[in-house]
Design an enzyme around this catalytic site. Structure first.
Site, PDB file in Angstrom:
ATOM      1  N   ALA A 173      18.718  50.878  43.565  1.00  0.00           N
ATOM      2  CA  ALA A 173      17.599  50.646  42.640  1.00  0.00           C
ATOM      3  C   ALA A 173      17.618  51.606  41.452  1.00  0.00           C
ATOM      4  O   ALA A 173      17.018  51.311  40.412  1.00  0.00           O
ATOM      5  CB  ALA A 173      16.287  50.788  43.404  1.00  0.00           C
ATOM      6  N   ARG A 209      15.748  43.463  37.983  1.00  0.00           N
ATOM      7  CA  ARG A 209      17.109  43.887  38.371  1.00  0.00           C
ATOM      8  C   ARG A 209      18.144  43.508  37.312  1.00  0.00           C
ATOM      9  O   ARG A 209      19.328  43.804  37.457  1.00  0.00           O
ATOM     10  CB  ARG A 209      17.513  43.257  39.705  1.00  0.00           C
ATOM     11  CG  ARG A 209      16.663  43.710  40.873  1.00  0.00           C
ATOM     12  CD  ARG A 209      17.187  43.145  42.183  1.00  0.00           C
ATOM     13  NE  ARG A 209      16.136  43.103  43.173  1.00  0.00           N
ATOM     14  CZ  ARG A 209      15.797  44.124  43.964  1.00  0.00           C
ATOM     15  NH1 ARG A 209      16.453  45.248  43.908  1.00  0.00           N
ATOM     16  NH2 ARG A 209      14.802  44.007  44.831  1.00  0.00           N
ATOM     17  N   PRO A 241      19.890  54.952  46.845  1.00  0.00           N
ATOM     18  CA  PRO A 241      18.824  54.761  47.820  1.00  0.00           C
ATOM     19  C   PRO A 241      18.924  53.470  48.622  1.00  0.00           C
ATOM     20  O   PRO A 241      19.264  52.414  48.065  1.00  0.00           O
ATOM     21  CB  PRO A 241      17.551  54.738  46.970  1.00  0.00           C
ATOM     22  CG  PRO A 241      17.912  55.411  45.710  1.00  0.00           C
ATOM     23  CD  PRO A 241      19.385  55.237  45.512  1.00  0.00           C
ATOM     24  N   ASN A 242      18.632  53.594  49.891  1.00  0.00           N
ATOM     25  CA  ASN A 242      18.514  52.479  50.851  1.00  0.00           C
ATOM     26  C   ASN A 242      19.841  51.869  51.278  1.00  0.00           C
ATOM     27  O   ASN A 242      19.874  51.025  52.175  1.00  0.00           O
ATOM     28  CB  ASN A 242      17.583  51.374  50.301  1.00  0.00           C
ATOM     29  CG  ASN A 242      16.195  51.916  50.014  1.00  0.00           C
ATOM     30  OD1 ASN A 242      15.594  52.528  50.891  1.00  0.00           O
ATOM     31  ND2 ASN A 242      15.706  51.754  48.803  1.00  0.00           N
ATOM     32  N   HIS A 263      18.240  50.458  37.881  1.00  0.00           N
ATOM     33  CA  HIS A 263      17.214  49.848  37.029  1.00  0.00           C
ATOM     34  C   HIS A 263      16.172  50.845  36.542  1.00  0.00           C
ATOM     35  O   HIS A 263      15.273  50.473  35.792  1.00  0.00           O
ATOM     36  CB  HIS A 263      16.524  48.715  37.802  1.00  0.00           C
ATOM     37  CG  HIS A 263      17.457  47.907  38.646  1.00  0.00           C
ATOM     38  ND1 HIS A 263      18.539  47.233  38.110  1.00  0.00           N
ATOM     39  CD2 HIS A 263      17.527  47.710  39.994  1.00  0.00           C
ATOM     40  CE1 HIS A 263      19.196  46.621  39.094  1.00  0.00           C
ATOM     41  NE2 HIS A 263      18.611  46.914  40.239  1.00  0.00           N
ATOM     42  N   HIS A 295      27.466  46.341  42.566  1.00  0.00           N
ATOM     43  CA  HIS A 295      26.296  45.861  43.311  1.00  0.00           C
ATOM     44  C   HIS A 295      26.778  44.797  44.284  1.00  0.00           C
ATOM     45  O   HIS A 295      27.532  43.885  43.889  1.00  0.00           O
ATOM     46  CB  HIS A 295      25.248  45.255  42.375  1.00  0.00           C
ATOM     47  CG  HIS A 295      24.661  46.248  41.424  1.00  0.00           C
ATOM     48  ND1 HIS A 295      23.728  47.179  41.816  1.00  0.00           N
ATOM     49  CD2 HIS A 295      24.918  46.485  40.120  1.00  0.00           C
ATOM     50  CE1 HIS A 295      23.414  47.935  40.776  1.00  0.00           C
ATOM     51  NE2 HIS A 295      24.129  47.543  39.736  1.00  0.00           N
ATOM     52  N   LEU A 296      26.349  44.919  45.531  1.00  0.00           N
ATOM     53  CA  LEU A 296      26.728  43.913  46.524  1.00  0.00           C
ATOM     54  C   LEU A 296      26.194  42.535  46.133  1.00  0.00           C
ATOM     55  O   LEU A 296      26.882  41.520  46.238  1.00  0.00           O
ATOM     56  CB  LEU A 296      26.153  44.298  47.894  1.00  0.00           C
ATOM     57  CG  LEU A 296      26.821  45.498  48.565  1.00  0.00           C
ATOM     58  CD1 LEU A 296      25.829  46.211  49.456  1.00  0.00           C
ATOM     59  CD2 LEU A 296      28.031  45.050  49.370  1.00  0.00           C
ATOM     60  N   SER A 297      24.937  42.520  45.702  1.00  0.00           N
ATOM     61  CA  SER A 297      24.294  41.245  45.350  1.00  0.00           C
ATOM     62  C   SER A 297      24.471  40.972  43.865  1.00  0.00           C
ATOM     63  O   SER A 297      24.734  41.902  43.080  1.00  0.00           O
ATOM     64  CB  SER A 297      22.801  41.318  45.694  1.00  0.00           C
ATOM     65  OG  SER A 297      22.157  42.305  44.900  1.00  0.00           O
ATOM     66  N   GLU A 326      30.563  50.308  38.039  1.00  0.00           N
ATOM     67  CA  GLU A 326      29.266  50.052  38.674  1.00  0.00           C
ATOM     68  C   GLU A 326      29.432  48.876  39.632  1.00  0.00           C
ATOM     69  O   GLU A 326      30.004  47.844  39.255  1.00  0.00           O
ATOM     70  CB  GLU A 326      28.237  49.710  37.590  1.00  0.00           C
ATOM     71  CG  GLU A 326      26.868  49.334  38.152  1.00  0.00           C
ATOM     72  CD  GLU A 326      25.899  48.900  37.048  1.00  0.00           C
ATOM     73  OE1 GLU A 326      26.290  48.834  35.857  1.00  0.00           O
ATOM     74  OE2 GLU A 326      24.735  48.612  37.400  1.00  0.00           O
ATOM     75  N   ASP A 362      22.324  60.076  32.631  1.00  0.00           N
ATOM     76  CA  ASP A 362      22.711  61.283  31.896  1.00  0.00           C
ATOM     77  C   ASP A 362      23.698  62.130  32.706  1.00  0.00           C
ATOM     78  O   ASP A 362      24.605  62.736  32.147  1.00  0.00           O
ATOM     79  CB  ASP A 362      21.470  62.112  31.533  1.00  0.00           C
ATOM     80  CG  ASP A 362      20.674  61.486  30.393  1.00  0.00           C
ATOM     81  OD1 ASP A 362      21.178  60.547  29.740  1.00  0.00           O
ATOM     82  OD2 ASP A 362      19.530  61.937  30.156  1.00  0.00           O
TER      83      ASP A 362
END
Ligand code: DQA
Length: 152
Positions: free
Chosen positions: A76, A110, A10-11, A79, A99-101, A97, A86
């Protein structure tokens, strides 16, 4: 041809304009193109998908079971989503996995991810470079798997 999935949650469709001080100015399309370029140089196909809907993401993953590797930025959902966790376990695709940040430097909610303990590894805080490093890892992983299978 081996296949790598690049899945964004998302986003992440808003990358480029969304909180650029946190996520940078590169668009999702540019990230997808850069990752595909790394993979195509090694004769590996790249299938990309982004959705803001948890159900669509899970359905897409089910349809692509059988792929060789998954590059996953759950956004998101990292989290919150036992359902996506699953699904990832269910399709049995090895994954990283991303994450940019650096989620560990941000709000406490987070800091926990439903994916880090089942991923091969996790990259956070390296921006777009995180996707490219993960793609390079996927290349090595797939090539090594090919070598191991070639004698059997
Ligand atoms: C993110 C980090 C998440 O906490 C956030 O909800 C996102 C983006 C990242 O790439 O840094 O949507 O996954």
């Amino acid at each position: 041809m081996p296949k790598v999935l690049l899945l964004n949650g998302p986003n992440l469709n808003l990358l480029g304009s969304r909180e650029p001080e946190i996520y940078g100015s590169t668009t999702l399309k540019e990230i997808e193109e850069k990752v595909a370029a790394v993979l195509s140089g090694h004769e590996i196909e790249c299938e990309t998908f982004q959705s803001n809907s948890e159900g669509e993401i899970i359905d897409w993953l089910h349809k692509h079971r059988g792929a060789d590797f998954l590059l996953l930025n759950p956004g998101a959902l990292a989290h919150t989503s036992v359902g996506l966790r699953d699904a990832v376990l269910g399709v049995e695709i090895p994954f990283i996995e991303i994450h940019l940040s650096n989620v560990h430097k941000r709000e406490e909610f987070r800091h926990h991810s439903y994916f880090s303990d089942i991923a091969i590894g996790a990259l956070a805080g390296l921006g777009v470079k995180g996707y490219l490093l993960a793609a390079e890892f996927a290349v090595d992983y797939i090539e090594q798997k090919g070598n191991n299978n070639s004698g059997s």
